[in-house]
Design an enzyme around this catalytic site. Structure first.
Site, PDB file in Angstrom:
ATOM      1  N   HIS A 211       0.255  -1.044  -0.242  1.00  0.00           N
ATOM      2  CA  HIS A 211       0.343  -0.344   0.334  1.00  0.00           C
ATOM      3  C   HIS A 211       0.800   1.029   0.430  1.00  0.00           C
ATOM      4  CE1 HIS A 211       0.265  -0.833   4.320  1.00  0.00           C
ATOM      5  NE2 HIS A 211       0.825   0.796   4.385  1.00  0.00           N
TER       6      HIS A 211
ATOM      7  N   GLU B 211      -4.111   3.882   2.218  1.00  0.00           N
ATOM      8  CA  GLU B 211      -3.963   3.532   3.209  1.00  0.00           C
ATOM      9  C   GLU B 211      -4.013   5.235   3.746  1.00  0.00           C
ATOM     10  OE1 GLU B 211      -2.091   3.544   7.645  1.00  0.00           O
ATOM     11  OE2 GLU B 211      -1.008   2.452   5.877  1.00  0.00           O
TER      12      GLU B 211
ATOM     13  N   HIS C 191       2.652  11.337  -6.416  1.00  0.00           N
ATOM     14  CA  HIS C 191       0.797  10.964  -7.250  1.00  0.00           C
ATOM     15  C   HIS C 191       1.015   9.392  -7.190  1.00  0.00           C
ATOM     16  CE1 HIS C 191       3.444  10.238 -11.032  1.00  0.00           C
ATOM     17  NE2 HIS C 191       2.096   9.085 -11.122  1.00  0.00           N
TER      18      HIS C 191
ATOM     19  N   GLU D 235      -2.605  10.370 -11.365  1.00  0.00           N
ATOM     20  CA  GLU D 235      -2.800   9.980 -12.866  1.00  0.00           C
ATOM     21  C   GLU D 235      -3.293   8.709 -13.302  1.00  0.00           C
ATOM     22  OE1 GLU D 235       0.820   9.728 -16.102  1.00  0.00           O
ATOM     23  OE2 GLU D 235       1.324   8.440 -13.671  1.00  0.00           O
TER      24      GLU D 235
END
Length: 321
Positions: A171, A235, A262, A308
Site C-alpha cells: 500500500h 491507506e 502522485h 494520474e
C-alpha cells in the site's frame, strides 16, 4: 462508450529521487524488478518503474500498465551531483502529507535482519516501541518503507530465511483532512472498495484501506493485516478533528518541498473514464486534451493529491510506452 471501475487498477505511486543508482539498487534489494523505464532527455528526466515480478508475484509477466503496486521513481538529471539537494519524505512540516509505501513479507524478522545486514537504516525497528509486528525502513532518500507481515510474528520468530519472491508492494499511505469526503471520493468517483478500517480512538486517528480487486477476508490470524497479501492498496490516515479546522491543509508533494508526486490508476477505456470523471465534476489538474501528452490525465482528490489516469494497455491499446 462506457467504463467499468471494477477493471481499474491502482497501478503505481510516484516518488521523486536524488540518485537513481542508489534508489533502484534499494528497491531491487527488496526483490523488485525494473519493469519499464521511460527516458525524456529533452525534458531532462527519467522514470523508473519497479514491481514484484517473480513467478510467485501477483502480476508476474504482465504489461506494466496491467499491474498494481508499482513504484515509479522520477529522477531529474543532475540532482545526484548536487550536495544540497534533498527530498521531502512527507512526514514533517512544511511538507507533511504523504506518509509511506509498504511491503508485506513472508518472515518479517528475517526480512528486517536482511535489510539491517545490508546496511540500510530504519525509522523503526521491530524491537522499537510497543508494536512488534511492523517496522519502517528508510530508502536512500529517507522515504519510509513500512514492512508488515503476511504471517503471525510468533510463527516466524525463529525463521532465518526470507523469500523476496513472495513479497508484495502492499500500500501507499496518504494523510487526509476529512475522512468522509475522501472516502466518498475514492469509492464513488474512483470506484475503489473500502477493504479495511482500523480505528485507533485512544490515539485519535483511523486508518482506511481501499483498493480494487478482491474483497478483504472476514478474518485473519492475530497480528496479521487481513489485506497483507494484496497489492496496490491506498491507506488513508485521518487524525480526528482536522476536518473542523478551515485553515488545515496537507502538502500534496508537488509544490516545494517536493517528494511524493502522485498515485496512478490504470483504466479499461481512458476516454470513457475521463468522460465519467467529467460527469462526476472532478477537479482536474490536467485533462486529456491539455498539453502535448494526450495519453495521461490528472485528477485532484479532496486534499489536492494528484491522481494520474492512464490506459491499461492489455485491455485496449493506446500508447507505445
Amino acid at each position: 462508450m462506457s467504463t467499468d471501475t471494477s477493471k481499474y487498477k491502482l497501478n503505481h505511486s510516484m516518488l521523486r529521487i536524488k540518485d537513481p543508482k542508489a534508489s533502484v539498487k534499494f528497491y531491487e534489494f527488496l526483490g523488485m524488478k525494473q519493469v519499464n523505464k521511460l527516458e525524456f532527455p529533452d525534458n531532462k528526466f527519467d522514470l523508473y518503474f519497479l514491481a514484484y515480478d517473480s513467478p510467485k508475484a501477483v502480476s508476474h509477466g504482465n504489461h506494466w500498465t496491467d499491474r498494481e503496486g508499482i513504484i515509479e521513481l522520477t529522477h531529474n538529471y543532475g540532482t545526484e551531483d548536487d550536495p544540497n539537494f534533498k527530498i521531502n519524505n512527507g512526514n514533517s512540516d512544511p511538507g507533511k502529507g504523504f506518509g509511506h509505501v509498504a511491503i508485506s513479507v513472508d518472515n518479517i524478522q528475517a526480512a528486517c535482519q536482511r535489510l539491517e545486514d545490508a546496511g540500510y537504516q530504519f525509522k523503526k525497528k521491530l524491537s522499537d516501541g510497543r508494536m512488534r509486528s511492523i517496522a519502517f525502513a528508510l530508502d536512500p532518500d529517507g522515504y519510509w518503507v513500512e514492512i508488515i507481515c503476511q504471517k503471525p510474528v510468533e510463527e516466524t520468530e525463529n525463521v532465518k530465511e526470507t523469500d523476496t519472491g513472495t513479497y508484495r508492494m502492499n500500500h501507499t499511505m496518504i494523510r487526509v483532512k476529512d475522512a468522509e469526503k475522501s472516502l466518498a471520493f475514492y469509492k464513488d468517483v474512483m470506484g475503489m472498495k473500502l477493504k479495511r478500517v482500523s480505528e485507533n480512538k485512544n490515539n485519535g486517528f483511523n486508518l482506511y484501506f481501499l483498493g480494487y480487486g478482491r474483497d478483504a477476508p472476514d478474518n485473519s490470524p492475530n497480528g496479521v493485516n487481513p489485506v497483507a497479501e494484496d497489492e496496490g492498496l491506498l491507506e488513508m490516515t485521518w487524525n480526528y478533528g482536522t476536518e473542523k479546522d478551515p485553515d488545515f491543509k496537507y502538502h500534496d508533494g508537488n509544490s516545494e518541498p517536493q517528494g511524493f508526486g502522485h498515485i496512478c490508476v490504470s483504466v479499461d477505456d481512458l476516454d470513457a473514464a475521463c468522460s465519467r470523471f467529467e460527469e462526476q465534476k472532478v477537479q482536474w489538474k490536467k485533462r486529456l486534451t491539455d498539453g502535448r501528452m494526450k495519453n495521461v490525465a490528472f485528477v485532484l482528490d479532496p486534499d489536492g493529491y494528484w491522481i494520474e489516469v492512464i490506459q491499461n494497455e492489455k485491455l485496449k491499446q493506446r500508447s507505445n510506452w
